[in-house]
Design a protein around this motif. Structure first.
Motif, PDB file in Angstrom:
ATOM      1  N   PHE A  88       0.908  -1.270  -0.222  1.00  6.57           N
ATOM      2  CA  PHE A  88      -0.020  -0.048   0.037  1.00  6.57           C
ATOM      3  C   PHE A  88       0.726   1.033  -0.034  1.00  6.57           C
ATOM      4  O   PHE A  88       1.837   1.248   0.947  1.00  6.57           O
ATOM      5  CB  PHE A  88      -0.898  -0.077   1.083  1.00  6.57           C
ATOM      6  N   ILE A  89       0.413   2.047  -0.887  1.00  8.40           N
ATOM      7  CA  ILE A  89       1.329   3.365  -0.764  1.00  8.40           C
ATOM      8  C   ILE A  89       0.516   4.653  -0.800  1.00  8.40           C
ATOM      9  O   ILE A  89      -0.703   4.833  -1.321  1.00  8.40           O
ATOM     10  CB  ILE A  89       2.112   3.685  -2.139  1.00  8.40           C
ATOM     11  N   HIS A  90       0.880   5.282   0.505  1.00 15.08           N
ATOM     12  CA  HIS A  90      -0.387   6.425   0.948  1.00 15.08           C
ATOM     13  C   HIS A  90       0.126   7.694   0.069  1.00 15.08           C
ATOM     14  O   HIS A  90       1.114   7.789  -0.361  1.00 15.08           O
ATOM     15  CB  HIS A  90      -0.278   6.846   2.288  1.00 15.08           C
ATOM     16  N   ASP A  91      -0.792   8.549  -0.147  1.00 12.65           N
ATOM     17  CA  ASP A  91      -0.413  10.051  -0.695  1.00 12.65           C
ATOM     18  C   ASP A  91      -0.281  10.068  -2.251  1.00 12.65           C
ATOM     19  O   ASP A  91       0.548  10.483  -2.663  1.00 12.65           O
ATOM     20  CB  ASP A  91       0.617  10.752  -0.095  1.00 12.65           C
ATOM     21  N   THR A  92      -0.999   9.058  -2.931  1.00 14.50           N
ATOM     22  CA  THR A  92      -1.003   8.750  -4.251  1.00 14.50           C
ATOM     23  C   THR A  92      -1.905   9.461  -5.002  1.00 14.50           C
ATOM     24  O   THR A  92      -2.002   9.166  -6.328  1.00 14.50           O
ATOM     25  CB  THR A  92      -0.963   7.531  -4.607  1.00 14.50           C
ATOM     26  N   ASP A  93      -2.856  10.220  -4.486  1.00 13.96           N
ATOM     27  CA  ASP A  93      -4.009  10.813  -5.196  1.00 13.96           C
ATOM     28  C   ASP A  93      -4.501  12.153  -4.456  1.00 13.96           C
ATOM     29  O   ASP A  93      -5.582  12.278  -3.936  1.00 13.96           O
ATOM     30  CB  ASP A  93      -5.140   9.731  -5.526  1.00 13.96           C
ATOM     31  N   PRO A  94      -3.542  13.139  -4.512  1.00 13.53           N
ATOM     32  CA  PRO A  94      -4.177  14.455  -3.928  1.00 13.53           C
ATOM     33  C   PRO A  94      -5.485  14.890  -4.540  1.00 13.53           C
ATOM     34  O   PRO A  94      -5.447  15.010  -5.562  1.00 13.53           O
ATOM     35  CB  PRO A  94      -2.982  15.194  -3.896  1.00 13.53           C
ATOM     36  N   ILE A  95      -6.190  15.288  -3.588  1.00 10.22           N
ATOM     37  CA  ILE A  95      -7.426  16.029  -3.936  1.00 10.22           C
ATOM     38  C   ILE A  95      -7.440  17.258  -4.841  1.00 10.22           C
ATOM     39  O   ILE A  95      -8.163  17.650  -5.327  1.00 10.22           O
ATOM     40  CB  ILE A  95      -8.694  16.007  -2.872  1.00 10.22           C
ATOM     41  N   SER A  96      -6.347  18.123  -4.426  1.00 10.63           N
ATOM     42  CA  SER A  96      -6.265  19.420  -4.965  1.00 10.63           C
ATOM     43  C   SER A  96      -4.637  19.761  -4.933  1.00 10.63           C
ATOM     44  O   SER A  96      -4.147  19.037  -4.089  1.00 10.63           O
ATOM     45  CB  SER A  96      -7.179  20.463  -4.116  1.00 10.63           C
ATOM     46  N   LYS A  97      -4.314  20.724  -5.469  1.00 14.28           N
ATOM     47  CA  LYS A  97      -3.056  21.344  -5.392  1.00 14.28           C
ATOM     48  C   LYS A  97      -2.633  21.608  -4.191  1.00 14.28           C
ATOM     49  O   LYS A  97      -1.337  21.492  -3.641  1.00 14.28           O
ATOM     50  CB  LYS A  97      -2.950  22.806  -6.280  1.00 14.28           C
ATOM     51  N   LYS A  98      -3.319  21.931  -3.139  1.00 10.83           N
ATOM     52  CA  LYS A  98      -2.881  22.276  -1.822  1.00 10.83           C
ATOM     53  C   LYS A  98      -2.170  20.935  -1.351  1.00 10.83           C
ATOM     54  O   LYS A  98      -1.090  21.148  -0.594  1.00 10.83           O
ATOM     55  CB  LYS A  98      -4.060  22.615  -0.984  1.00 10.83           C
ATOM     56  N   TYR A  99      -2.661  20.003  -1.568  1.00  8.29           N
ATOM     57  CA  TYR A  99      -2.126  18.485  -1.142  1.00  8.29           C
ATOM     58  C   TYR A  99      -0.911  18.157  -1.692  1.00  8.29           C
ATOM     59  O   TYR A  99      -0.330  17.166  -1.238  1.00  8.29           O
ATOM     60  CB  TYR A  99      -3.253  17.596  -0.873  1.00  8.29           C
ATOM     61  N   THR A 100      -0.308  19.032  -2.535  1.00 11.28           N
ATOM     62  CA  THR A 100       0.983  18.544  -3.193  1.00 11.28           C
ATOM     63  C   THR A 100       2.059  19.182  -2.530  1.00 11.28           C
ATOM     64  O   THR A 100       3.276  18.931  -2.655  1.00 11.28           O
ATOM     65  CB  THR A 100       1.051  19.046  -4.647  1.00 11.28           C
ATOM     66  N   ASP A 101       1.801  19.827  -1.541  1.00 13.96           N
ATOM     67  CA  ASP A 101       2.884  20.484  -0.607  1.00 13.96           C
ATOM     68  C   ASP A 101       3.608  19.402  -0.014  1.00 13.96           C
ATOM     69  O   ASP A 101       3.119  18.565   0.512  1.00 13.96           O
ATOM     70  CB  ASP A 101       2.048  21.639   0.367  1.00 13.96           C
ATOM     71  N   SER A 102       4.775  19.977   0.418  1.00 15.26           N
ATOM     72  CA  SER A 102       5.585  18.795   1.163  1.00 15.26           C
ATOM     73  C   SER A 102       5.250  18.452   2.500  1.00 15.26           C
ATOM     74  O   SER A 102       5.446  17.367   2.907  1.00 15.26           O
ATOM     75  CB  SER A 102       6.855  19.603   1.215  1.00 15.26           C
ATOM     76  N   GLY A 103       4.202  19.257   3.116  1.00 16.05           N
ATOM     77  CA  GLY A 103       3.708  18.666   4.434  1.00 16.05           C
ATOM     78  C   GLY A 103       2.593  17.832   4.186  1.00 16.05           C
ATOM     79  O   GLY A 103       2.084  17.310   5.354  1.00 16.05           O
ATOM     80  N   TYR A 104       2.163  17.573   3.011  1.00 17.51           N
ATOM     81  CA  TYR A 104       0.964  16.593   2.822  1.00 17.51           C
ATOM     82  C   TYR A 104       1.734  15.469   1.878  1.00 17.51           C
ATOM     83  O   TYR A 104       2.442  14.749   2.435  1.00 17.51           O
ATOM     84  CB  TYR A 104      -0.027  17.205   2.109  1.00 17.51           C
ATOM     85  N   CYS A 105       1.057  15.248   0.594  1.00 25.44           N
ATOM     86  CA  CYS A 105       1.424  14.537  -0.238  1.00 25.44           C
ATOM     87  C   CYS A 105       2.925  14.536  -0.868  1.00 25.44           C
ATOM     88  O   CYS A 105       3.396  13.654  -1.462  1.00 25.44           O
ATOM     89  CB  CYS A 105       0.483  14.203  -1.348  1.00 25.44           C
TER      90      CYS A 105
END
Length: 149
Positions: A88-105
């Motif tokens: 399983f790999i987490h953080d592979t489909d961010p819902i918005s650009k905000k979630y491409t920040d290094s603190g998220y995905c």
């Protein structure tokens, strides 16, 4: 046997450990303290893979969210994945650009393209769960009962 790379506060691995006897969590920081119901290894994932000799049935990758690190964790995980194992790999489909920040995905969501382009022996599906997404990976033709043998 369950391996979790990047456990943060241990929510997922602690739940898994109630059902799975051998659970191993790897992280560079111990956010949990002494009351763990699983084996904790305080190392970077790179250092863990250098010293590890065990194989695992389930591997959950959620450590460094940089694409390069995610690729290394995937490649190393494939080497220690048992027959019929699942990654399983987490953080592979961010819902918005905000979630491409290094603190998220971060940019770890690009791992799916890497898998498509470099691992034709793998099947994967990405689920749009929560804000980050989750990809499930297994090797093709590894089934519990193989009709083609």
């Amino acid at each position: 046997n369950y391996l979790e790379l990047g456990i943060y506060k241990g929510d997922i691995i602690s739940k898994a450990a109630t059902f799975i006897t051998n659970c191993v969590g790897v992280d560079i920081i111990d956010h949990i303290g002494p009351n763990k119901n699983f084996k904790f290894i305080k190392l970077s994932t790179d250092d863990f893979f250098i010293s590890n000799t065990d194989k695992f049935d389930i591997i959950f990758i959620d450590a460094d969210h940089k694409y390069e690190s995610c690729v290394k964790d995937l490649e190393n995980s494939l080497k220690i994945l048992n027959y019929n194992g699942i990654i399983f790999i987490h953080d592979t489909d961010p819902i918005s650009k905000k979630y491409t920040d290094s603190g998220y995905c971060g940019d770890s969501y690009n791992i799916n393209n890497y898998i498509y382009n470099n691992h034709t022996e793998l099947d994967l599906i990405t689920l749009p769960l929560t804000e980050a997404g989750l990809t499930i990976i297994k090797r093709k033709h590894e089934n519990r009962y193989n009709l083609y043998v």
